[in-house]
Enzyme design. Structure first.
Site, PDB file in Angstrom:
ATOM      1  N   ARG A   5       0.850  -1.189   0.000  1.00  0.00           N
ATOM      2  CA  ARG A   5       0.000   0.000   0.000  1.00  0.00           C
ATOM      3  C   ARG A   5       0.884   1.236   0.000  1.00  0.00           C
ATOM      4  O   ARG A   5       1.480   1.577   1.022  1.00  0.00           O
ATOM      5  CB  ARG A   5      -0.902  -0.027   1.239  1.00  0.00           C
ATOM      6  CG  ARG A   5      -2.060   0.955   1.192  1.00  0.00           C
ATOM      7  CD  ARG A   5      -2.807   0.961   2.516  1.00  0.00           C
ATOM      8  NE  ARG A   5      -2.115   1.732   3.534  1.00  0.00           N
ATOM      9  CZ  ARG A   5      -2.224   1.552   4.844  1.00  0.00           C
ATOM     10  NH1 ARG A   5      -2.977   0.579   5.309  1.00  0.00           N
ATOM     11  NH2 ARG A   5      -1.579   2.321   5.695  1.00  0.00           N
ATOM     12  N   HIS A  63      -4.387   4.353   4.324  1.00  0.00           N
ATOM     13  CA  HIS A  63      -5.480   3.375   4.363  1.00  0.00           C
ATOM     14  C   HIS A  63      -6.735   3.981   3.735  1.00  0.00           C
ATOM     15  O   HIS A  63      -7.406   3.344   2.925  1.00  0.00           O
ATOM     16  CB  HIS A  63      -5.748   2.971   5.812  1.00  0.00           C
ATOM     17  CG  HIS A  63      -6.931   2.084   5.987  1.00  0.00           C
ATOM     18  ND1 HIS A  63      -6.943   0.763   5.577  1.00  0.00           N
ATOM     19  CD2 HIS A  63      -8.157   2.326   6.517  1.00  0.00           C
ATOM     20  CE1 HIS A  63      -8.120   0.232   5.855  1.00  0.00           C
ATOM     21  NE2 HIS A  63      -8.877   1.154   6.420  1.00  0.00           N
ATOM     22  N   TYR A  76       2.482   5.906  11.868  1.00  0.00           N
ATOM     23  CA  TYR A  76       2.775   4.538  12.305  1.00  0.00           C
ATOM     24  C   TYR A  76       3.711   3.781  11.371  1.00  0.00           C
ATOM     25  O   TYR A  76       4.188   2.711  11.714  1.00  0.00           O
ATOM     26  CB  TYR A  76       1.468   3.735  12.446  1.00  0.00           C
ATOM     27  CG  TYR A  76       0.612   3.681  11.196  1.00  0.00           C
ATOM     28  CD1 TYR A  76       0.885   2.782  10.171  1.00  0.00           C
ATOM     29  CD2 TYR A  76      -0.487   4.520  11.053  1.00  0.00           C
ATOM     30  CE1 TYR A  76       0.104   2.727   9.032  1.00  0.00           C
ATOM     31  CE2 TYR A  76      -1.279   4.473   9.916  1.00  0.00           C
ATOM     32  CZ  TYR A  76      -0.981   3.569   8.914  1.00  0.00           C
ATOM     33  OH  TYR A  76      -1.778   3.530   7.784  1.00  0.00           O
TER      34      TYR A  76
END
Length: 346
Positions: A239, A243, A252
């Protein structure tokens, strides 16, 4: 893990040049769609959007491997697979603006996107069971992310598929993250593919940033599924972005210790390969880019046409006929909207 790019010439991959170019075209189309969708969301054109940049090769390769009669069971990040399967771009955009998901009225064998994690997997197994009962020579491709393997629905769906030999291919796009949860916190298994052993069928890994490899693996998996042997495919991709458009991955995700093939841009990687194979050139690339921009402009114009979506429409298709509880909820929503509108400054 199966791979074509960096390991095999196209002539050894069992894929003709026309198919290779078609895969490239859909990688370009879906990449530009994703980029434009993110830009539209940032200006308030739609409330939220799940980017899929970096996963185009995985989704496009899988979609192209399907027969016309095969069912696609998508998750919320499966827009590239849907578009490559034939869903108009305007349908995806209108859905994000609050309209029914397939506004064009297409009759492709595709279920609605599933936003709850893993809830579509039992439906995919159920579709396969129905095909067995009807003696239907088709298969199901069910898309989900690595985070879905931590849900009970994953176990239940794969267990039933194994027991009842359903024509289902479970296509896990392992992009490394379930929102902010890394894959190593999802499972202690050596891989996701190996989980298939527990259910009595095959699990395979594929280079998810290689559309030719995904195409080949999923095509074989669907063929096996039609013969009564479900398959779990773990497509190793990455990715590239957030998200969703409400996520900040910099909070993160640090620089990761992953191989270059997994973090590299799959479109650039595939374009380089096809150039070296003599399958595409500047003229073909330019033509595809121009056609894509025209298609995207028309899709946005179509998505913007017509009346705005009404919030109360969400109640219309929960059940075939009316339900007293839903009607009460609809009435309360309309009262709230009317009160909110009366307080709005004029």
């Amino acid at each position: 893990m199966y791979r074509v790019i960096d390991e095999h010439p196209l002539s050894k991959a069992g894929i003709d040049e026309a198919t290779a170019r078609s895969l490239y075209r859909d990688l370009v189309r879906t990449r530009r769609f994703d980029e434009r969708a993110v830009a539209l969301q940032r200006r308030g054109w739609m409330s939220g959007y799940p980017p899929f940049e970096g996963q185009e090769a995985s989704q496009v390769g899988a979609a192209h491997a399907m027969r016309e009669s095969d069912w696609l069971v998508p998750t919320y990040r499966s827009n590239a697979a849907q578009i490559a399967r034939g869903v108009p771009m305007s349908d995806v955009l209108r859905f994000r603006r609050g309209h029914p998901e397939y506004a064009s009225g297409h009759e492709l064998p595709i279920l609605p996107q599933s936003v709850p994690i893993a809830s579509q997997l039992p439906h995919a197994t159920g579709l396969g069971m129905a095909m067995n009962y009807a003696d239907d020579d088709a298969a199901v491709l069910c898309c989900f992310g690595d985070g879905a393997t931590s849900e009970g629905d994953f176990h239940e769906a794969l267990n039933f598929a194994g027991v009842f030999s359903t024509p289902t291919v479970f296509f896990c796009e392992n992009n490394g993250w379930a929102i902010s949860m890394p894959r190593e916190r999802q499972t202690a298994s050596e891989s996701i593919a190996i989980k298939a052993d527990a259910y009595g069928f095959e699990g395979v890994q594929v280079d998810g940033n290689d559309p030719l490899a995904v195409y080949g693996v999923v095509r074989e998996a669907l063929s096996a599924a039609r013969a009564g042997e479900p398959v779990l495919v773990e497509s190793l991709t990455y990715r590239q972005g957030a998200h969703t458009t409400s996520d900040d991955p910099s909070r993160y995700r640090d620089e990761e210790d992953l191989p270059d093939w997994r973090t590299a841009d799959p479109l650039e990687r595939y374009e380089t390969y096809l150039r070296e194979e003599g399958v595409i050139d500047d003229a073909i690339i330019e033509t595809i880019a121009e056609e894509t921009e025209e298609e995207l402009a028309e899709a946005i114009e179509r998505a913007e046409s017509g009346p705005a979506a009404r919030p109360e429409d969400v109640f219309d298709h929960v059940y075939e006929s009316g339900d007293p509880r839903l009607e009460k909820q609809r009435d309360r929503l309309l009262e709230f909207l009317a009160e909110h509108d009366s307080r709005r400054p004029r």
